[in-house]
Motif scaffolding. Structure first.
Motif, short mmCIF file in Angstrom:
data_model
loop_
_atom_site.label_atom_id
_atom_site.label_comp_id
_atom_site.label_asym_id
_atom_site.label_seq_id
_atom_site.Cartn_x
_atom_site.Cartn_y
_atom_site.Cartn_z
N ASN A 274 0.82 -1.21 0.00
CA ASN A 274 0.00 0.00 0.00
C ASN A 274 0.85 1.25 0.00
N VAL A 275 1.95 1.20 0.77
CA VAL A 275 2.74 2.41 0.93
C VAL A 275 3.73 2.58 -0.20
N PHE A 276 4.45 1.51 -0.51
CA PHE A 276 5.55 1.65 -1.47
C PHE A 276 5.27 1.05 -2.83
N GLY A 277 4.33 0.10 -2.86
CA GLY A 277 4.10 -0.59 -4.12
C GLY A 277 3.49 0.33 -5.15
N GLN A 278 3.88 0.13 -6.40
CA GLN A 278 3.25 0.89 -7.46
C GLN A 278 2.31 -0.03 -8.21
N LYS A 279 1.18 0.50 -8.57
CA LYS A 279 0.26 -0.31 -9.35
C LYS A 279 0.90 -0.62 -10.69
N THR A 280 0.77 -1.84 -11.12
CA THR A 280 1.37 -2.19 -12.41
C THR A 280 0.27 -2.61 -13.37
N GLY A 281 0.68 -2.76 -14.61
CA GLY A 281 -0.25 -3.27 -15.62
C GLY A 281 -1.29 -2.24 -15.98
N ASP A 282 -2.42 -2.72 -16.45
CA ASP A 282 -3.42 -1.82 -16.99
C ASP A 282 -4.18 -1.07 -15.92
N ASP A 283 -3.99 -1.44 -14.65
CA ASP A 283 -4.71 -0.75 -13.58
C ASP A 283 -4.35 0.72 -13.51
N SER A 284 -3.03 1.00 -13.54
CA SER A 284 -2.60 2.37 -13.32
C SER A 284 -2.65 3.14 -14.62
N LEU A 285 -2.69 4.45 -14.49
CA LEU A 285 -2.72 5.32 -15.65
C LEU A 285 -1.44 5.15 -16.47
N ALA A 286 -0.31 5.00 -15.75
CA ALA A 286 0.96 4.84 -16.46
C ALA A 286 0.94 3.58 -17.30
N GLY A 287 0.37 2.49 -16.74
CA GLY A 287 0.28 1.24 -17.48
C GLY A 287 -0.55 1.40 -18.73
N PHE A 288 -1.67 2.11 -18.58
CA PHE A 288 -2.53 2.36 -19.73
C PHE A 288 -1.79 3.14 -20.80
N LEU A 289 -1.06 4.20 -20.37
CA LEU A 289 -0.33 5.02 -21.35
C LEU A 289 0.71 4.20 -22.09
N GLY A 290 1.35 3.25 -21.35
CA GLY A 290 2.36 2.43 -21.98
C GLY A 290 1.80 1.52 -23.05
N SER A 291 0.49 1.22 -22.95
CA SER A 291 -0.11 0.32 -23.94
C SER A 291 -0.51 1.03 -25.22
N ILE A 292 -0.37 2.35 -25.24
CA ILE A 292 -0.75 3.13 -26.43
C ILE A 292 0.45 3.20 -27.36
N PRO A 293 0.28 2.89 -28.64
CA PRO A 293 1.44 2.90 -29.56
C PRO A 293 2.15 4.25 -29.63
N LEU A 294 1.39 5.32 -29.39
CA LEU A 294 1.97 6.66 -29.42
C LEU A 294 3.12 6.79 -28.42
#
Lengths: 175, 370
Positions: free
Chosen positions: A7-27
């Motif tokens: 909860n404190v240090f972990g970062q959400k991974t995969g499609d859950d987090s916004l960053a994961g979603f952005l990474g899935s965009i070809p742009l």
């Protein structure tokens, strides 16, 4: 304990987090996880209702929208007010990218077809990013240029095909 | 009234009751609203100055913070670094200057009545000369009015020194604190407030907020740099003469230079008065006049600084300048006079940016939206 740690240090991974979603965009395919996290702080996730207008033809355009979930209809209106559908875009697609770098009015309208979440990225964010984090801006612009040139190639090919078809038609007409 | 023939006593009674109730509730709302604005005014009196100073400071320090942020530092760390740099710079400047300043301050307190008395005598002389030419304006007692005004000003300054020490102590705690948070969370605050705009107008609001904040930071930085350079030029120009209090006069000229048109004139009055009393009208006096008028104002400010630093967007009509000074003075005294004009310029920048945006793109009217 591990729950607390996550909860404190972990970062959400995969499609859950916004960053994961952005990474899935070809742009944004060129981006490293760190870039994606910084980008996630720049973009604006917005929730749209069913049949809500995102922008209309003639609006001042200042950026692109990524579809996180839901569907968006792109259309134009003729002089009598009838809508002509150009495309229906789905999660993972993006639209409006032509106005990101150069200010221009929107050439088509966009409206959601269901409850959707769109992620906006605007020129002001890009300009800010160029000042604060030039490396990230460079990667962003590179991805954008690549997407644009791919589209240009497609349009070029389509134009050539139409040109040939026209020639053939003219040749048939002369015969 | 089409159905007036159908009105019964009950209808009339109901009508009167409703009218009385609405008038009474209107009055109640009005009085409570004025009470609320009064409370708001009382609550914000102590906070306006530190918030304004902190905003100006955060605009000034923002480029430095960005410079460090580009490196490996996080934003918070770079803000701390900038704070440490500014604090050590201030400490060095203070420890170097404070003996001089204390000495200067005490001798000024004894000298001030002398300068004022001499200034009033000069005024009296001038009036006598004017009365020789125009004998019919004899009734107005300019010198004694001037003396009353000057004495009031002097006693005000003396009374304020202890009070202002307390005030400055408060400012020294609040201003750095506010500046820190404005620097760290300013963008988040703007972002969150722009985020409240409905989806349809979000893009536009975001764009406008960015344009306005860019213009604002340019304006604030430009004005402060301009005032600092003008103060410096006056300081250097005065220090080659024998005039006393050159640093104080330079500081005064710099601060008053923040107010266009009227500020520079007010800024040069004490310098010219002191030069006249101490040095007499001679070569040095005319050099001082040239420094104030020609070098600082015309050459440096008008020909060099204003074209480079200040965009003409923020230029105000002289009429608005005077109105802003009077309104600012009514609200927050001398300080209000200084910040009134910049605040008016900021309002003008906001309006101009919105209008420019509307002209560049015909804004959507939204009548097609379903």
């Amino acid at each position: 304990m591990s729950l607390l740690w996550r909860n404190v240090f972990g970062q959400k991974t995969g499609d859950d987090s916004l960053a994961g979603f952005l990474g899935s965009i070809p742009l944004f395919a060129e981006m490293k996880p760190r870039d994606l996290r910084q980008l996630a702080a720049l973009v604006h996730p917005r929730d749209y209702d069913d049949k809500e207008t995102v922008f209309s033809e003639g609006d001042p355009g200042s950026g692109l929208y990524l579809i996180r979930n839901g569907r968006v209809k792109i259309f134009t209106r003729d002089s009598s007010g009838h809508e002509h559908e150009i495309a229906v875009l789905e999660a993972g697609d993006f639209f409006g990218e032509t106005t990101l770098v150069s200010p221009a009015v929107r050439t088509a309208s966009a409206r959601t077809l269901e409850k959707s979440q769109l992620v906006g990225f605007f020129r002001a964010d890009l300009l800010d990013c160029m000042e604060k984090n030039p490396r990230l801006a460079l990667r962003l612009l590179f991805g954008l240029t690549r997407a644009m040139s791919e589209r240009l190639h497609l349009a070029d090919r389509e134009l050539k095909r139409l040109h040939h078809a026209l020639h053939e038609l003219q040749a048939e007409g002369q015969d | 009234m089409a159905e007036s023939n159908g009105l019964t006593r009950g209808h009339v009674l109901l009508f009167f009751l409703v009218m009385t109730a609405s008038i009474a509730s209107g009055l109640a709302i009005f009085s409570s609203a004025s009470r609320i604005t009064e409370l708001l005014h009382t609550a914000t009196t102590g906070i306006v100055l530190p918030v304004l100073l902190a905003l100006v400071l955060s605009f000034l320090l923002e480029p430095l913070v960005r410079l460090f942020e580009r490196g490996p530092l996080t934003r918070t760390a770079s803000i701390f670094l900038v704070f440490a740099l500014v604090a050590s710079g201030l400490y060095l400047a203070f420890s170097w200057l404070s003996p001089h300043w204390a000495e200067m301050w005490f001798s000024l307190r004894t000298d001030l009545p002398r300068y004022l008395g001499r200034g009033i005598a000069l005024l009296k002389e001038a009036q006598a000369r004017v009365q020789e030419i125009f004998p019919y304006i004899g009734g107005f007692d300019l010198p004694s009015r001037g003396r009353v005004l000057a004495e009031r000003l002097f006693s005000h300054i003396l009374a304020q020194t202890t009070g202002s020490a307390l005030k400055i102590g408060g400012l020294m705690v609040l201003v750095p604190l506010f500046t820190f948070f404005f620097l760290r969370d300013g963008q988040k605050i703007v972002r969150a407030s722009v985020g409240l705009v409905p989806n349809r107008y979000y893009e536009m609001a975001h764009d406008l907020a960015w344009l306005i904040s860019r213009q604002l930071s340019q304006f604030v930085r430009g004005r402060i740099t301009e005032a600092a350079i003008v103060g410096l030029v006056v300081g250097v120009g005065l220090s080659v003469t024998d005039i006393r209090y050159a640093p104080l006069l330079a500081l005064f000229a710099g601060i008053t230079n923040l107010v266009p048109y009227i500020g520079p004139i007010v800024g040069m009055i004490p310098g010219i008065l002191i030069a006249m009393v101490d040095l007499g009208i001679g070569a040095q006096f005319w050099w001082i006049v040239v420094v104030y008028l020609l070098i600082a104002q015309v050459i440096v400010d008008n020909f060099i600084l204003i074209p480079i630093l200040i965009s003409h967007v923020s230029n105000l009509h002289p009429l608005w300048v005077i109105i802003a000074i009077i309104m600012g003075g009514k609200l927050y005294g001398v300080l209000g006079m200084i910040i009134g004009v910049p605040v008016a310029s900021i309002l003008k920048i906001v309006i101009i940016e919105i209008r420019y945006y509307r002209q560049t793109f015909a804004l959507p009217l939204g009548e097609f939206d379903s």
